[in-house]
Scaffold this active site. Structure first.
Site, PDB file in Angstrom:
ATOM      1  N   ARG A  47      13.307   4.652  21.453  1.00  0.00           N
ATOM      2  CA  ARG A  47      12.283   5.283  20.668  1.00  0.00           C
ATOM      3  C   ARG A  47      13.334   5.512  19.186  1.00  0.00           C
ATOM      4  O   ARG A  47      12.632   6.016  18.311  1.00  0.00           O
ATOM      5  CB  ARG A  47      11.670   6.392  21.690  1.00  0.00           C
ATOM      6  CG  ARG A  47      10.711   7.546  20.124  1.00  0.00           C
ATOM      7  CD  ARG A  47      10.314   8.412  21.332  1.00  0.00           C
ATOM      8  NE  ARG A  47      10.754   9.203  21.779  1.00  0.00           N
ATOM      9  CZ  ARG A  47      11.322  10.364  21.701  1.00  0.00           C
ATOM     10  NH1 ARG A  47      11.110  10.978  20.497  1.00  0.00           N
ATOM     11  NH2 ARG A  47      11.975  11.699  22.241  1.00  0.00           N
ATOM     12  N   TYR A 100      -6.204   6.064  -0.635  1.00  0.00           N
ATOM     13  CA  TYR A 100      -6.364   6.013   0.703  1.00  0.00           C
ATOM     14  C   TYR A 100      -7.311   6.927   1.675  1.00  0.00           C
ATOM     15  O   TYR A 100      -6.938   7.668   1.855  1.00  0.00           O
ATOM     16  CB  TYR A 100      -5.899   4.814   1.297  1.00  0.00           C
ATOM     17  CG  TYR A 100      -6.061   4.721   3.003  1.00  0.00           C
ATOM     18  CD1 TYR A 100      -6.639   3.812   2.959  1.00  0.00           C
ATOM     19  CD2 TYR A 100      -4.918   5.286   4.006  1.00  0.00           C
ATOM     20  CE1 TYR A 100      -6.956   3.867   4.039  1.00  0.00           C
ATOM     21  CE2 TYR A 100      -5.816   4.777   5.368  1.00  0.00           C
ATOM     22  CZ  TYR A 100      -6.366   3.789   5.693  1.00  0.00           C
ATOM     23  OH  TYR A 100      -6.415   3.612   7.113  1.00  0.00           O
ATOM     24  N   ASP A 172       2.908   4.969  -2.536  1.00  0.00           N
ATOM     25  CA  ASP A 172       2.303   3.818  -2.278  1.00  0.00           C
ATOM     26  C   ASP A 172       2.161   2.592  -2.362  1.00  0.00           C
ATOM     27  O   ASP A 172       1.119   2.973  -2.717  1.00  0.00           O
ATOM     28  CB  ASP A 172       0.689   4.928  -1.121  1.00  0.00           C
ATOM     29  CG  ASP A 172       0.442   3.453  -0.190  1.00  0.00           C
ATOM     30  OD1 ASP A 172       0.916   1.974   0.523  1.00  0.00           O
ATOM     31  OD2 ASP A 172      -0.109   3.887   0.827  1.00  0.00           O
ATOM     32  N   LYS A 197      -0.624  -4.795   6.640  1.00  0.00           N
ATOM     33  CA  LYS A 197      -1.758  -5.454   4.751  1.00  0.00           C
ATOM     34  C   LYS A 197      -0.203  -6.522   4.611  1.00  0.00           C
ATOM     35  O   LYS A 197      -0.096  -7.772   5.337  1.00  0.00           O
ATOM     36  CB  LYS A 197      -1.758  -4.763   3.799  1.00  0.00           C
ATOM     37  CG  LYS A 197      -2.181  -3.020   4.343  1.00  0.00           C
ATOM     38  CD  LYS A 197      -3.508  -3.704   5.385  1.00  0.00           C
ATOM     39  CE  LYS A 197      -4.742  -2.728   5.390  1.00  0.00           C
ATOM     40  NZ  LYS A 197      -4.129  -1.272   6.149  1.00  0.00           N
TER      41      LYS A 197
END
Length: 381
Positions: A47, A100, A172, A197
């Site tokens: 982690r 978004y 972004d 993406k």
């Protein structure tokens, strides 16, 4: 392509191995990292960090021209972790009203309850952005290219305005990718992506990445650590593999979307086309800022409204009717019944989403096949 690849000293593998482990043997280096509070770069617990993650992060940093990068479990994990890490209780954030949907909901629903006020503006209107700045403004969050209408904010001017007021600018860059635009070069402080993406490009994982200075990356990494948004090793392997072919894939995406936009602009069944390559595209500064193209997205409105748009989705044969974007396969969808379905008709119209709007994410298929398929579907309406 070669940045970040782990050089395995035992096998000499030419690709990064999958470090499928949750924990690592402790040694003097590990204990020293604990003492310094510098556990990000030492293999202790996955982690905190893992060679599979580091390979991705070095590659992302190289692509974006950044000092450092952080990989996360999704695009929204990257966005949420970044916004929380770079703002404080009592601060103010400026963003766009047509970001978004996940980002919009985070800003509208979660930020106020976390003690952050948010102002929503037209990201292409520099005067509106300037008017929204307050003494407590800490962050501006915009997209390099909006979804689905492909609006392009003037990032150079926004970055200068942010610096003038000591405000951080986060961009972004999902829809353009670092192949086509590098926001840090335009003055942004932090850039992020839904790596689901284009960066991955194969529609087989969810991931996010954030890049910027080491100072900001460390703060965002610490926030992601607390949120638990770490990307596991096998997904890191897939993402690094995908990024190795990012440049040739983006060339195909750019070419196909541009060709589709030009074809659609001349078709009698199409009322409007939204793509930066077209002569009537209003955000001219983007042409000066992009490096190679505009990505694989094109949006268009059919004359018959939503009814004919649904028929089009049913009659095309090459693209899949599905959400998301940036994969090697072409995808089509209607914002009205997917990404923007929570808005009323009048609310959608207010941000430019009219009846009959179709979002086409061009993949890397043969250009002529895409155009022929689109023509056949349109002619049948």
């Amino acid at each position: 392509m070669h940045s970040g690849v782990y050089k395995d000293p035992v096998t000499g593998a030419v690709g990064t191995p999958i470090f499928q482990t949750s924990t690592f043997l402790l040694d003097e280096l590990s204990y020293a990292a604990f003492e310094r509070g510098a556990t990000r770069d030492v293999p202790i617990y996955s982690r905190y960090g893992n060679p599979s993650q580091w390979a991705v992060q070095e590659k992302v940093a190289a692509l974006e021209g950044a000092q450092s990068a952080v990989v996360t479990s999704s695009g929204m994990s990257a966005i949420a972790g970044t916004v929380y890490a770079l703002t404080n209780n009592g601060s103010h954030i400026i963003t766009a009203y047509d970001v978004y949907g996940g980002t919009y909901n985070l800003m509208r629903e979660d930020m106020p309850s976390a003690g952050r006020e948010v102002s929503f503006v037209d990201a292409t209107d520099l005067s509106a952005i300037a008017a929204a700045i307050r003494p407590e403004t800490q962050l501006m969050f915009f997209e390099s290219l909006t979804n689905p209408l492909l609006k392009a904010p003037p990032l150079r001017e926004i970055a200068a305005l942010a610096r003038q007021h000591n405000v951080l600018l986060v961009v972004d860059n999902t829809l353009l990718s670092p192949v086509n635009l590098r926001p840090l070069d335009l003055g942004a402080d932090v850039v992020l992506h839904s790596a689901t993406k284009y960066l991955n490009g194969h529609s087989d994982l969810t991931a996010g990445v954030v890049a910027g200075s080491r100072k900001y990356a460390d703060r965002i990494w610490a926030q992601i650590l607390r949120f638990g948004g770490t990307l596991e090793s096998f997904s890191c392997f897939l993402l690094e593999r995908g990024m190795k072919t990012l440049v040739p894939r983006m060339c195909a995406h750019n070419k196909n979307a541009t060709a589709l936009a030009r074809f659609l602009a001349d078709h009698q069944k199409v009322r409007a086309v939204y793509h930066p390559s077209l002569a009537d595209y209003p955000y001219r500064q983007l042409k000066d800022d992009v490096l190679d193209g505009y990505g694989g997205m094109v949006a268009f409105e059919v004359e018959g409204g939503d009814e004919d748009a649904l028929k089009f989705l049913d009659r095309v044969r090459v693209p899949c009717a599905a959400t998301s974007l940036g994969g090697v396969e072409s995808l089509v969808s209607m914002p009205a019944n997917t990404s923007h379905c929570s808005l009323t008709t009048s609310q959608r119209a207010a941000i430019g989403i009219n009846g009959g709007l179709i979002r086409y994410s061009a993949g890397i298929e043969n250009t002529e096949d895409l155009i022929a398929d689109t023509a056949r579907a349109l002619d049948s309406l």
